[in-house]
Design a protein around this motif. Structure first.
Motif, short mmCIF file in Angstrom:
data_model
loop_
_atom_site.label_atom_id
_atom_site.label_comp_id
_atom_site.label_asym_id
_atom_site.label_seq_id
_atom_site.Cartn_x
_atom_site.Cartn_y
_atom_site.Cartn_z
N GLN A 156 -69.94 -5.39 -32.25
CA GLN A 156 -70.68 -5.62 -33.49
C GLN A 156 -72.08 -6.13 -33.17
O GLN A 156 -73.07 -5.71 -33.79
N ALA A 195 -75.32 -13.40 -38.36
CA ALA A 195 -73.97 -13.66 -38.89
C ALA A 195 -72.90 -13.26 -37.88
O ALA A 195 -71.90 -13.97 -37.72
N TRP A 221 -75.64 -4.29 -34.21
CA TRP A 221 -76.69 -4.94 -35.00
C TRP A 221 -78.02 -4.97 -34.23
O TRP A 221 -79.08 -4.76 -34.83
N ILE A 280 -72.50 -7.48 -45.55
CA ILE A 280 -72.92 -8.01 -46.85
C ILE A 280 -74.14 -8.90 -46.70
O ILE A 280 -75.10 -8.80 -47.49
N ILE A 281 -74.14 -9.76 -45.68
CA ILE A 281 -75.30 -10.63 -45.44
C ILE A 281 -76.53 -9.79 -45.14
O ILE A 281 -77.63 -10.05 -45.65
N GLY A 315 -77.72 -9.76 -40.30
CA GLY A 315 -76.36 -9.36 -39.96
C GLY A 315 -76.03 -9.70 -38.52
O GLY A 315 -74.90 -10.11 -38.21
N ALA A 342 -68.93 -14.22 -37.86
CA ALA A 342 -68.50 -13.62 -39.12
C ALA A 342 -67.86 -12.26 -38.85
O ALA A 342 -68.24 -11.55 -37.92
N PRO A 343 -66.88 -11.86 -39.67
CA PRO A 343 -66.31 -10.51 -39.52
C PRO A 343 -67.35 -9.46 -39.88
O PRO A 343 -68.36 -9.74 -40.53
N TRP A 344 -67.09 -8.21 -39.49
CA TRP A 344 -68.08 -7.14 -39.67
C TRP A 344 -68.46 -6.94 -41.13
O TRP A 344 -69.60 -6.68 -41.45
N TRP A 345 -67.48 -7.04 -42.03
CA TRP A 345 -67.77 -6.81 -43.45
C TRP A 345 -68.66 -7.90 -44.03
O TRP A 345 -69.53 -7.62 -44.85
N LEU A 346 -68.48 -9.15 -43.58
CA LEU A 346 -69.35 -10.23 -44.05
C LEU A 346 -70.75 -10.09 -43.48
O LEU A 346 -71.75 -10.33 -44.17
N SER A 347 -70.84 -9.66 -42.22
CA SER A 347 -72.15 -9.41 -41.61
C SER A 347 -72.90 -8.32 -42.37
O SER A 347 -74.11 -8.41 -42.59
#
Length: 156
Positions: free
Chosen positions: A7, A43, A11, A55-56, A40, A48-53
């Motif tokens: 991840q 994050a 990024w 969203i951020i 991201g 942070a998990p990939w989905w939260l990254s």
């Protein structure tokens, strides 16, 4: 703190790719997206998990696109060259008659910027032949002809 290296690499790559695209487009859209990808990345580094990254990254990019980019464009527009250019720069420019003309026959004028243009008198100008050296002011440009009106001598 568990860092997902895949991840993180994604990024970093996305941030660099968007930054390179911005260099070629220069419109500040991809710069804001790159900053979102950097958010991201941060994050992801925090764990942070990939989905939260994701969203951020999206929220940071949208905030930057909607709040920062318009103000940045306005700020950069203030430093733009205020001088008119091309044909707009000739309107209102003073000059003198170089080759005599009347309202029915064209002549030439030498403008203050050093250019010599074929010219004719504006329709509302008096029907007379201005002598050489008479001051004129450019009202408009029609093709390659300057439409001029008789002007007053500059007092400088």
């Amino acid at each position: 703190m568990n860092i997902d290296w895949i991840q993180t690499v994604v990024w970093i790559g996305l941030t660099l790719l968007l930054g390179v695209v911005e260099v070629f487009t220069l419109d500040f859209i991809f710069l804001m997206l790159a900053a979102g990808a950097a958010g991201g990345l941060i994050a992801a580094l925090v764990g942070a998990p990939w989905w939260l990254s994701a969203i951020i990254a999206a929220v940071v990019a949208l905030v930057l696109l909607s709040l920062v980019r318009p103000r940045l464009l306005v700020a950069l527009g203030r430093n733009a060259d205020p001088h008119r250019t091309n044909i707009e720069g000739l309107i209102g420019l003073r000059g003198t008659v170089a080759v005599a003309f009347t309202s029915s026959s064209p002549g030439q004028v030498r403008l203050a910027n050093g250019e010599t243009w074929s010219a004719r008198l504006a329709a509302d100008s008096p029907d007379r032949t201005p002598p050489l050296g008479t001051p004129v002011v450019v009202e408009s440009i029609e093709g390659s002809t300057a439409v001029v009106r008789l002007g007053e001598r500059a007092t400088s």
